[in-house]
Design an enzyme around this catalytic site. Structure first.
Site, PDB file in Angstrom:
ATOM      1  N   PRO A 136       0.777  -1.246   0.000  1.00  0.00           N
ATOM      2  CG  PRO A 136       0.032  -0.924   2.200  1.00  0.00           C
ATOM      3  CD  PRO A 136       0.738  -1.917   1.308  1.00  0.00           C
ATOM      4  CB  CYS A 137       3.117   2.798  -2.442  1.00  0.00           C
ATOM      5  SG  CYS A 137       2.278   2.438  -3.989  1.00  0.00           S
ATOM      6  CG  HIS A 138      -2.944   3.486  -1.425  1.00  0.00           C
ATOM      7  ND1 HIS A 138      -2.609   2.162  -1.666  1.00  0.00           N
ATOM      8  CD2 HIS A 138      -3.949   3.466  -0.509  1.00  0.00           C
ATOM      9  CE1 HIS A 138      -3.390   1.387  -0.938  1.00  0.00           C
ATOM     10  NE2 HIS A 138      -4.212   2.146  -0.229  1.00  0.00           N
TER      11      HIS A 138
END
Length: 169
Positions: A136-138
């Protein structure tokens, strides 16, 4: 052998999924920066396999507002040792929560036995995440909560954050 397929999301467009027989290797938004990473996707035929099918079910649950765990999938991202350490930290960010690039750098520094990591280096590694959404880089924000860059575009980052009911500043 590698397998490639597509997944049409309800809110952020089409994704390309890449897997081997045992693990997920890539998940990219069509048109994002670093699309396909180090792979020549034109040489990988579109064909399903159990890993891709499991990934699609995970994505179905995610976009339905459930909170599937990263650990439900077998992941095999490629990258440098540093990039892989950053991706490991990203996998620890809980659904609906965020960390700053500096927080990620501090966590990588701890894992690295005190060898200092910079927020800028972390930003580069985050931008090269080959398994979007699932890793989950967001959920990584600027130190002040700013919605800094996202390889697929800040608009997609915002949609994913809304899905997870994250507070947008």
């Amino acid at each position: 052998m590698l397998y490639r397929d597509y997944y049409d999301t309800p809110i952020v467009g089409r994704l390309t999924i890449l897997a081997n027989e045992d693990a997920l290797e890539g998940l990219w938004f069509n048109g994002q920066a670093h699309y396909g990473a180090h792979y020549d996707l034109s040489q990988v035929q579109q064909q399903s396999n159990p890993v891709l099918d499991t990934t699609k079910r995970w994505l179905d649950r995610y976009f339905a507002g459930e909170q599937p765990a990263v650990t439900e999938l077998s992941l095999a991202p490629r990258g440098t040792d540093f990039q892989l350490k950053v991706l490991h930290v990203l996998c620890q960010i809980p659904y609906g929560q965020s960390m700053s690039y500096q927080d990620v750098a501090d966590a990588v520094t701890q894992e690295n036995g005190g060898h200092r990591s910079s927020a800028r280096a972390v930003g580069g590694a985050v931008g090269h995440n080959p398994i979007s959404i699932i890793i989950p880089c967001h959920r990584v924000l600027g130190k002040d909560g700013a919605l800094t860059g996202y390889a697929a575009g800040v608009d997609k980052k915002i949609e994913l954050m809304k899905l997870e009911n994250m507070i947008l500043i």
